[in-house]
Design an enzyme around this catalytic site. Structure first.
Site, PDB file in Angstrom:
ATOM      1  N   LYS A  21       0.810  -1.228   0.000  1.00 44.31           N
ATOM      2  CA  LYS A  21       0.000   0.000   0.000  1.00 44.31           C
ATOM      3  C   LYS A  21       0.842   1.276   0.000  1.00 44.31           C
ATOM      4  CE  LYS A  21      -4.445  -1.497   1.780  1.00 44.31           C
ATOM      5  NZ  LYS A  21      -4.220  -2.937   2.083  1.00 44.31           N
ATOM      6  N   GLU A  27      -9.777   7.615   3.837  1.00 39.26           N
ATOM      7  CA  GLU A  27     -10.691   6.769   4.599  1.00 39.26           C
ATOM      8  C   GLU A  27     -10.030   5.412   4.730  1.00 39.26           C
ATOM      9  OE1 GLU A  27     -11.355   6.712   1.159  1.00 39.26           O
ATOM     10  OE2 GLU A  27     -11.038   4.535   1.150  1.00 39.26           O
ATOM     11  N   SER A  35       1.443  -9.881  -1.278  1.00 34.70           N
ATOM     12  CA  SER A  35       1.090  -8.479  -1.018  1.00 34.70           C
ATOM     13  C   SER A  35       1.452  -7.962   0.368  1.00 34.70           C
ATOM     14  CB  SER A  35      -0.404  -8.259  -1.274  1.00 34.70           C
ATOM     15  OG  SER A  35      -1.189  -9.127  -0.483  1.00 34.70           O
TER      16      SER A  35
HETATM   17  C1  LIG Z   1      -5.130  -3.930   1.591  1.00 37.42           C
HETATM   18  C2  LIG Z   1      -4.486  -5.206   1.262  1.00 37.42           C
HETATM   19  C3  LIG Z   1      -4.925  -5.994   0.178  1.00 37.42           C
HETATM   20  C4  LIG Z   1      -6.132  -5.645  -0.660  1.00 37.42           C
HETATM   21  O1  LIG Z   1      -6.042  -4.431  -1.332  1.00 37.42           O
HETATM   22  P1  LIG Z   1      -5.804  -4.377  -2.911  1.00 37.42           P
HETATM   23  O2  LIG Z   1      -6.081  -2.970  -3.270  1.00 37.42           O
HETATM   24  O3  LIG Z   1      -6.769  -5.338  -3.525  1.00 37.42           O
HETATM   25  O4  LIG Z   1      -4.409  -4.768  -3.161  1.00 37.42           O
HETATM   26  C5  LIG Z   1      -4.241  -7.152  -0.116  1.00 37.42           C
HETATM   27  N1  LIG Z   1      -3.183  -7.556   0.634  1.00 37.42           N
HETATM   28  C6  LIG Z   1      -2.739  -6.840   1.688  1.00 37.42           C
HETATM   29  C7  LIG Z   1      -1.580  -7.343   2.462  1.00 37.42           C
HETATM   30  C8  LIG Z   1      -3.382  -5.643   2.037  1.00 37.42           C
HETATM   31  O5  LIG Z   1      -2.938  -4.945   3.096  1.00 37.42           O
END
Ligand SMILES: *Cc1c(COP(=O)(O)O)cnc(C)c1O
Length: 393
Positions: free
Chosen positions: A89, A111, A377
């Site tokens: 993020k 938000e 992610s």
């Molecule tokens: C917020 C988050 C997501 C989902 O958000 P996307 O916008 O779909 O990427 C996925 N994995 C992690 C670790 C997150 O913090």
């Protein structure tokens, strides 16, 4: 067919900017300027330098040997969990804070649902010494108290949204109201590839360095830039958009999007938008959206807070509708098992969002010589209590 946004802000039939008239000047200012700003040399230099020195990029592309041999194929993990703050993020919030500065804004609003985007926003505001106000549903503030504490430590003001269901959509309404009232000095940092045009495209471009790095790294390791598949979990879709971005127009690369089935597609407690969604408007864009027959947004559910969203970004709606993307839904149980499995096989504890992407191998067969890149992610530290409760650790 193009999978990128067109000049009107659409991906196929999805996207656009469905906003109240009072918001038009703010969004239009951003629309007119974002591409020019992003192309400025000074912007590129500052963005790249912060990504390198502050975020820790490039993140490694790691060949997961024991995970690969378990499923008899070749699996690479793109280690976004190693970014500062523990997930992808921050790539976007760094990009947007630099954008805000160049647009002459000295106040940031955001938000947040689970608090992850709020923390990433508060982080970059601290970095730049810019005022930060985060709207968060009152119920979410109770559920995600550690992230509220993080935001406060980082100097942000967290304002509870006390209307409606006291969750993400109410926080979004409050943020929009704030932006309408503060059009000149404030930038609204949206956390995924959602919202009115140009947000989905801008956020996708900021995250696109993920696939840019994958290409270089895969070339080094496999002698080719293109994997057979690139896999990512989809909440709003920003980590997925970044991982797919430079492969969208290359039909040799399969795109796999993994959604949260929650307690099961038919359970009524799910966030599997591609299966359950219908075209509708949410957060200012036309996209696939879980809704009742009279158009009310259905409350989504997933064990992972980051996938607990009733829509997907318009790029993903188009990838689904056009057949370019293969969409798979994974239940809470399947995801939790996959998270535990990766921990034991590779010594990497993933975020539960990511665990959904890791879970596809139980049911989806791949060839022995396929090369698959999974976007890892985020890290699982934030989810430790959920893992503890689930597995009685
Ligand atoms: C917020 C988050 C997501 C989902 O958000 P996307 O916008 O779909 O990427 C996925 N994995 C992690 C670790 C997150 O913090």
């Amino acid at each position: 067919m193009s999978y990128h946004v067109n000049e009107n802000g659409y991906y196929g039939e999805f996207g656009g900017a469905y906003i109240p008239e009072m918001l038009y000047p703010n969004v239009e200012e951003l629309r007119q300027q974002y591409l020019d700003v992003m192309q400025e040399t000074s912007f590129q230099e500052e963005f790249k330098q912060l990504l390198k020195e502050y975020v820790g990029r490039p993140t490694p592309l790691y060949y997961a040997k024991r995970f690969s041999s378990t499923y008899n194929t070749n699996i690479y993990l793109k280690r976004e969990d190693l970014c500062h703050t523990g997930a992808h993020k921050v790539n976007n919030t760094i990009g947007q804070i630099l954008m805000a500065k160049r647009l002459g804004k000295n106040r940031i609003i955001a938000e947040t649902g689970a608090g992850q985007h709020g923390v990433a926003t508060a982080t970059v505001c601290a970095l730049m010494g810019i005022e930060c106000v985060v709207y968060m549903g009152a119920i979410d503030m109770d559920r995600q108290a550690p992230n509220v504490a993080r935001m406060k430590m980082l100097g942000a003001t967290v304002i509870p949204a006390t209307s409606g269901s006291k969750t993400l959509k109410d926080a979004t309404n409050e943020a929009i109201r704030d932006w309408i009232n503060n059009p000149t000095d404030t930038h609204y940092i949206i956390g995924s590839v959602v919202g009115p045009h140009p947000y989905p495209d801008m956020v996708a471009r900021f995250q696109s360095l993920i696939s840019e790095e994958i290409k270089t790294q895969l070339l080094e390791k496999e002698g080719k830039e293109n994997p057979d598949y690139v896999v990512a979990c989809v909440g709003g879709g920003s980590n997925a958009a970044g991982a797919y971005y430079h492969y969208l127009d290359n039909p040799d690369v399969g795109i796999i999007a993994v959604e949260a089935a929650g307690k099961g597609i038919k359970s009524g407690e799910s966030a599997a938008t591609s299966v359950l969604g219908k075209p509708g408007i949410i957060h200012g864009s036309k996209t696939l959206l879980m809704q009742t027959t009279d158009g009310q947004i259905t409350e989504p559910y997933s064990i992972s807070a980051g996938l607990d969203y009733p829509g997907v970004g318009p790029m993903h709606a188009h990838l689904f509708a056009s057949g370019r993307g293969e969409f798979i839904s994974i239940t809470d149980t399947e995801a939790m098992e996959a998270g535990l499995e990766l921990s034991k096989l590779e010594g990497i504890i993933p975020a539960i969002e990511t665990s959904h992407a890791l879970a596809i191998f139980k049911n989806r067969q791949f060839k022995k010589d396929d090369v698959i890149v999974i976007n890892l992610s985020g890290r699982g530290d934030k989810d430790l209590n959920t893992y503890i409760d689930y597995f009685n650790l």
